[in-house]
Design an enzyme around this catalytic site. Structure first.
Site, PDB file in Angstrom:
ATOM      1  N   HIS A   1     104.591  24.802  64.219  1.00  0.00           N
ATOM      2  CA  HIS A   1     104.129  24.012  65.794  1.00  0.00           C
ATOM      3  C   HIS A   1     105.419  23.729  66.556  1.00  0.00           C
ATOM      4  O   HIS A   1     107.017  24.356  66.166  1.00  0.00           O
ATOM      5  CB  HIS A   1     104.493  22.218  65.391  1.00  0.00           C
ATOM      6  CG  HIS A   1     104.453  22.239  67.334  1.00  0.00           C
ATOM      7  ND1 HIS A   1     103.806  22.136  67.950  1.00  0.00           N
ATOM      8  CD2 HIS A   1     104.724  21.071  67.394  1.00  0.00           C
ATOM      9  CE1 HIS A   1     103.313  21.799  69.337  1.00  0.00           C
ATOM     10  NE2 HIS A   1     104.812  21.597  69.054  1.00  0.00           N
TER      11      HIS A   1
ATOM     12  N   ASP B   1      98.020  21.797  70.637  1.00  0.00           N
ATOM     13  CA  ASP B   1      96.469  22.591  70.499  1.00  0.00           C
ATOM     14  C   ASP B   1      95.676  23.496  69.908  1.00  0.00           C
ATOM     15  O   ASP B   1      94.827  24.003  70.100  1.00  0.00           O
ATOM     16  CB  ASP B   1      96.423  22.059  72.085  1.00  0.00           C
ATOM     17  CG  ASP B   1      96.294  23.004  72.627  1.00  0.00           C
ATOM     18  OD1 ASP B   1      97.346  23.939  72.532  1.00  0.00           O
ATOM     19  OD2 ASP B   1      96.218  23.256  74.272  1.00  0.00           O
TER      20      ASP B   1
ATOM     21  N   CYS C   1     100.014  26.418  70.264  1.00  0.00           N
ATOM     22  CA  CYS C   1     101.376  25.614  71.278  1.00  0.00           C
ATOM     23  C   CYS C   1     102.939  26.873  70.962  1.00  0.00           C
ATOM     24  O   CYS C   1     103.665  27.070  71.639  1.00  0.00           O
ATOM     25  CB  CYS C   1     102.412  25.182  69.458  1.00  0.00           C
ATOM     26  SG  CYS C   1     101.918  26.049  68.559  1.00  0.00           S
TER      27      CYS C   1
END
Length: 1220
Positions: free
Chosen positions: A353, A215, A218
């Site tokens: 990510h 979101d 991370c």
């Protein structure tokens, strides 16, 4: 870059602490190949191992090895489930699966990774609490949250306190989606890296990538999970990082002046802010410099890993980030040793990510081999040995074993939840559910938690949030604002129906579950959610929805099943039930009681609790009696005598002849089966290979039959041919078992069983050897009463003879009912004729006088009355009332399912199956079981709201009762009969005096509903006083004037006037001339109007009025003749009663609904075509004396969406359009 090979199969999980395979059958389930073909299709059940969940789960024995919990969303291995056992009653489970498969209803939406709960906490829940944890701590003495500054710990939480902590995941949570192993593709991307780590740890999997939400936070999520296992400290990490950069900016600028321009530092610092939103199109985010800063904030190294190819490349895709700006002596834990590094990694080749790599609890601490230890980033390489303790082989230990205990973490969360409630007025778990059901389900992502919290708070304050008791899903009562403004759907509907909108009225829209008022200033409709009620869940479409409070608790109704587990309940559902603000193990038993004092008679219903595991919750007879007397006779002198009478009455009612005799009050939905929450019962374990829905007395072609093989057809034919033979054998076997069953318990050995309520004395159970006589009060359905004394040994047939002597009712006309709710006392089975009847001293029985039976000898008559269905009695005699109720529930469930599949409501579908209302039908059986069958007795069914039915003994069936017109047989065209009668009765009403209506001026008919004037009250409306009953909890109850019912009962049998469509052919010439005009249409017998709504000629109106007067005179003359003939046949004892009926019957019939003022004959029939399901207009007016022709049915217009209007002061939100 070559694609890495697929991962090898995972090793089997370790065995659970308590192995569920406690029997040979379950052991066979775990061994492949050890089951027969039949047993492969078994269904097993077990409980979720999460101590905060423990939901009951059902799964096929030969299905997937992992099971996803329907409550918390975790996925568990079968071996990890608790209390695994075989389900011997799969009917309800299969029924639920069938419903879901056919309707496409999967219940509550699948929980995404943010909403999966472990130990009662979801990721989103933790995110909401994180900002509070940045400013608050927990007081060790009180366990309450306190500001850090009040605890002398500064303004902001110091994340360095977590420098020596590390998270170790439990083995049972490794495969939990959203909490355990990451499923974003990292296992494949990092496969080679993880394999090298595995080889360095003796081929044991001890370092795994786990999930974090993507979101935009991370990196801090990954670090927070690596530290404590939850995303609780992401907010504090960002604030610590921003503060750290600001305080040490000069040192950072000096260290990285060759790599980072001075102008970039402002962006780097701003990116640390928790509320930072990057400019559109600018790829800003946390990067290596931020990881280096976090290592210095935590006083411990952070190792970033990548795929082997990425780590060997020249890019900075992997690195060791050392706390180089912090002295090494400050980077130690309480034991004095250096803080061990934590490990994070990229999840894909896109490198956008971060995910954490954590160890597994109970396994050896993971070691990172030397060849995978990346180079130091931003500082000299020789500092690695200074900040990381290296092993002899050059590797290092990751994480460590100092983990925060779950118990402490849950206490910390509970303390922060209190602060969240104080700040926002809503519980964070409720905000998390709102985000799940109202944002994620519509694809809305990226909404800030602050916005979700504000929206959830407003929805709670507006009473718009509801929770489904079956699925736990949230539903919102919401109507788009544009519908309520001029030009909107509901605004236009209200305007077209009621004309000018007024601020002193409430406007009800039943199809939208909405009640609105009108704002003349803004010219909009304003929803009143206090009067509005959501009637169905948006997910499962069930009716068990309740409002939700801000703290997340549910506004239960009496009888609702709560979420609290029950261990000692007799109802068997496993949960407690809400009743008057408390939670009980069982539903109460209910019985009526009559209070008489000072010439006043009051009837009340007593709700009695007697089997609670907590004795203090059991009802106390003296307390109950005192409350009743105080409620109805407050301050009366000498009322102690009445209290004592009430005590004796309650003791008689609650004295149990059998301690297992438990008949709780019937609450609709109180035991509705939840998802994965059905308890197994003792039935045959043979599972069906196909699921087929069949209707009563009809043959259904099933989907499976379309592609059946020849073998399948042969098997099906054999089953069909042999079914009756097998059923007969089964019946004979049951008879033999019952006849040969010895009585092993001597009457003298039966102990007295006192009540579980310590302050409530009870009678001893029934014993056939007692020497006392029993006095029984007997009441007949025609009003006669008597007290009969029975001997202890009185048999069923002796009881019949006593009743025959007392009331002159032959045994073959007696239907004896006893208990509450009344159930039929069946004749003894073969060989048990000498058994005494199961009645106690003080019991009451009701005699229903059967009608329409051929008279014969006593022996043959008794046989025809009770033993016609001996085979059926033999089969069903053992069934308890609970099993019969479950059978009826399943039939109703299937009916509702079929109606939904056909795209119709239950009534529209059921009226096409008249056999359901005849003997053997489901509605017939429900009424017979619940209240008994008596000619003229009325009832309502909760599945058919707005419909009232009456039992017709002569035809032995239920018929539809329409308030003002009479009774109609159920059939596909019954609605056409009702609508035709509406037009006829409305036409008749035009000739009556408007002043004669008791509700004149209070109600106005509209095209879509009824408008009640706000300033007037219906004081002179008489409520229905007949034999009406409600089966279960219907949403509304019709109220019928007894005078109108008596009058209309006479009219129904009147043959003096023909109301059929053929009567219009013999009209006088004036109507012939009128009908010749193509624009004239007929709206009722003798009434015509213009199709385009224009006024017709006054002469024609006058002719219509005279014609209607002649018709009314003819009707009254016919009534008089019919009543005179009827009176002549009655006995002299009934003469006075019949005179009263004649007077009330010949009185002009007054409709309880007033007509519009002035009433126009040009109203047209289209506006009267309202649905009786949602509006009671047709119920008020309707009667059917003629059948609508086929052409009329084909030409009937589509009925418009309807709406009602009600007083603004009305508080009945369940049925806004109540009528009398």
């Amino acid at each position: 870059m070559s694609q890495p090979p697929p991962p090898p199969p995972l090793p089997p999980p370790p065995p659970p602490p308590e192995a569920p395979q406690t029997s040979s059958s379950l052991a066979a389930a775990a061994s492949p190949g050890g089951l027969s073909k039949r047993r492969d299709r078994r269904i097993l059940s077990g409980s979720c191992p999460d101590p905060k969940c423990q939901a009951r789960l059902f799964f096929p024995a030969s299905g997937s090895v992992s099971i996803e919990c329907t409550e918390c969303g975790q996925r568990h291995e079968q071996q990890q489930l608790l209390g695994v056992e075989e389900v011997t009653d799969p009917d309800v489970v299969l029924h639920n699966l069938l419903r879901n498969a056919l309707l496409g209803v999967t219940g509550a939406p699948k929980k995404n990774t943010e909403l999966v709960k472990v130990m009662g906490l979801s990721n989103y829940h933790c995110k909401l609490l994180s900002p509070i944890l940045a400013r608050y701590g927990m007081d060790k003495q009180t366990g309450r949250a306190k500001l850090l500054r009040d605890m002398n710990q500064g303004e902001l939480f110091d994340c360095a306190l977590l420098g020596d902590r590390a998270f170790l995941i439990e083995p049972e949570h490794v495969n939990t989606v959203g909490y355990g192993k990451d499923r974003s593709g990292s296992l494949l991307y990092l496969h080679d890296t993880l394999e090298d780590i595995k080889r360095a740890n003796k081929s044991q999997e001890c370092l795994i990538p786990v999930h974090v939400d993507g979101d935009g936070h991370c990196l801090v999520h990954a670090v927070s999970r690596a530290l404590v296992g939850r995303e609780l400290f992401w907010h504090a990490l960002r604030e610590n990082l921003k503060q750290h950069f600001q305080q040490h900016l000069a040192r950072y600028q000096a260290l990285f002046h060759d790599f980072i321009d001075a102008a970039e530092w402002e962006d780097i610092i701003n990116e640390c802010d928790p509320l930072f939103v990057p400019p559109e199109g600018v790829p800003l985010g946390l990067r290596n410099i931020h990881i280096f800063g976090l290592a210095n904030v935590l006083h411990r190294p952070i190792i970033l890993l990548d795929s082997l190819s990425g780590m060997r490349s020249s890019g900075d895709y992997s690195a060791t980030f050392l706390p180089g700006l912090i002295p090494a002596e400050k980077c130690t834990g309480r034991d004095g040793h250096l803080n061990k590094p934590i490990c994070i990694a990229w999840s894909s080749s896109g490198r956008n990510h971060y995910i954490p790599l954590v160890g597994i609890k109970g396994a050896a601490l993971p070691k990172l081999p030397m060849n995978l230890l990346p180079k130091a980033w931003g500082v000299p390489q020789d500092l690695i040995k200074k900040y990381i303790k290296l092993e002899e082989d050059g590797g290092c230990v990751i994480g460590g074993d100092r983990s925060l205990q779950d118990k402490y973490l849950l206490r910390l969360v509970a303390a922060m939840e209190e602060v969240f409630m104080d700040k926002h007025g809503i519980h964070p778990s409720l905000v998390a559910d709102v985000h799940q059901y109202f944002y994620r389900r519509t694809g809305v992502i990226g909404v800030q938690p602050e916005e979700v919290t504000a929206a959830a708070k407003k929805a709670v304050m507006d009473n718009r949030l509801h929770k489904c008791l079956l699925y736990g899903a949230l539903s919102e009562l919401h109507v788009p604002s544009e519908w309520l403004a001029p030009g909107g759907k509901l605004y236009n509907l209200a305007k077209s129906t009621h004309g000018q909108l007024r601020p002193d009225k409430n406007y009800s829209f039943p199809l939208n579950n909405l009640v609105c008022s009108y704002d003349p200033v803004k010219d909009v409709l304003l929803p009143d959610y206090g009067l509005s009620n959501l009637t169905a869940c948006n997910w499962c479409h069930g009716s068990s929805v309740r409002r939700v409070r801000g703290d997340g608790s549910i506004v239960y109704l009496d009888g609702d099943r709560t979420n609290s587990r029950s261990t000692g309940g007799k109802c068997g559902c496993g949960f407690k039930h809400f009743w008057e603000g408390k939670e009980y193990d069982n539903l109460p038993e209910a019985f009526p009681i009559t209070l008489e004092w000072g010439g006043r008679v009051v009837r009340e219903t007593v709700y009695w609790f007697q089997y609670e595991s907590d004795p203090s919750l059991n009802s106390n007879v003296y307390d109950v009696a005192m409350k009743l007397v105080t409620k109805h006779f407050p301050g009366e002198f000498g009322s102690e005598i009445l209290v004592q009478k009430v005590v004796h009455t309650i003791l008689h009612q609650t004295a149990k002849k059998n301690p297992d005799d438990y008949t709780p009050v019937n609450i609709d939905g109180a035991h509705a089966q939840r998802v994965g929450d059905v308890q197994g019962q003792e039935l045959e374990s043979q599972l069906p290979t196909k699921i087929i829905l069949t209707g009563q007395k009809t043959k259904t072609l099933h989907k499976e039959e379309l592609n059946m093989s020849k073998t399948e057809r042969t098997i099906q034919q054999n089953i069909t041919e042999q079914a009756s033979v097998m059923q007969k054998r089964k019946t004979e076997k049951l008879k033999q078992e019952q006849k040969g069953q010895p009585r092993t318990v001597s009457p003298s050995t039966i102990r007295d069983g006192p009540s579980s309520a310590p302050a409530t004395p009870t009678k001893a159970p029934y014993s056939p050897t007692t020497s006392k006589e029993k006095k029984i009060r007997i009441t007949t359905n025609d009003g006669r009463q008597s007290m009969v004394t029975l001997k202890p040994s009185t048999t069923f047939f002796e009881l019949q003879e006593s009743i025959a002597r007392e009331f002159n009712i032959p045994p073959y006309l007696q239907c004896i009912r006893y208990g509450f709710p009344p159930k039929e006392l069946m004749p003894p089975q073969a060989g048990m004729e000498k058994e005494p009847v199961p009645l106690q001293h003080g019991d009451r029985i009701t005699i229903e006088i059967l009608k329409g039976r051929a008279e014969g000898g006593p022996s043959t008559a008794a046989h025809s009355a009770h033993t016609v269905k001996q085979e059926e009695i033999a089969v069903t005699g053992k069934l308890s009332s609970k099993e019969l109720q479950e059978q009826a529930d399943k039939e109703m469930y299937s009916l509702c399912l079929l109606a939904t599949l056909m795209g119709e409501d239950v009534w529209s579908y059921a009226k096409g199956l008249p056999h359901m209302f005849q003997q053997g039908g489901v509605f017939y059986n429900i009424m017979k079981k619940t209240m008994g069958m008596a000619d003229g007795k009325h009832c309502t069914f909760p599945h058919l709201p707005g419909k009232t039915f009456v039992y017709n003994a002569s035809e032995d069936r239920l018929e539809l009762c329409v308030d003002a017109a009479g009774h109609f047989p159920i059939g596909p065209d019954v609605e056409d009969l009702v609508k035709e009668a509406v037009s006829q009765v409305r036409a008749e009403a035009t000739t009556r005096s408007r002043e004669s209506s008791p509700s004149h001026g209070l109600l106005k008919l509209g095209s879509g509903g009824v408008v009640k004037k706000k300033s007037e009250q219906l004081h002179n409306v008489t409520a229905f006083q007949g034999k009406g009953h409600s089966l279960g909890t219907a949403s509304s109850h019709p109220h019928i004037d007894p005078r109108a019912r008596e009058t209309l009962a006479v009219r129904k049998h009147n043959t003096g006037t023909d109301f059929s469509n053929s009567s219009i052919k013999t009209e006088p010439p004036v109507f012939t001339a009128a009908s010749s005009n193509s624009e004239l249409i007929r709206i009722a017998p003798g009434v015509v109007t213009m199709r385009d709504g224009r006024q017709i000629d006054p002469d024609v109106v006058e002719a219509q009025r005279k014609k209607l007067q002649e018709m009314v005179s003819s009707i009254q003359a016919s009534m008089d003749k019919h009543l005179r003939d009827q009176s002549a046949e009655q006995a002299p004892s009934d003469l006075s009663q019949r005179k009263v009926e004649v007077v009330s019957s010949v009185r002009p019939v007054n409709l309880q609904t007033g007509l519009p003022e002035p009433f126009s004959l040009t109203g047209g029939t289209e506006n009267l075509n309202t649905e009786t399901t949602d509006s009671h207009v047709a119920d008020v007016l309707g009667a059917a004396f003629a059948t609508r022709s086929k052409a009329q049915k084909e030409n009937s217009m589509e009925e418009p969406e309807e709406m009602d209007s009600q007083d603004a002061e009305t508080t009945n939100t369940t049925e806004p359009m109540d009528h009398s």
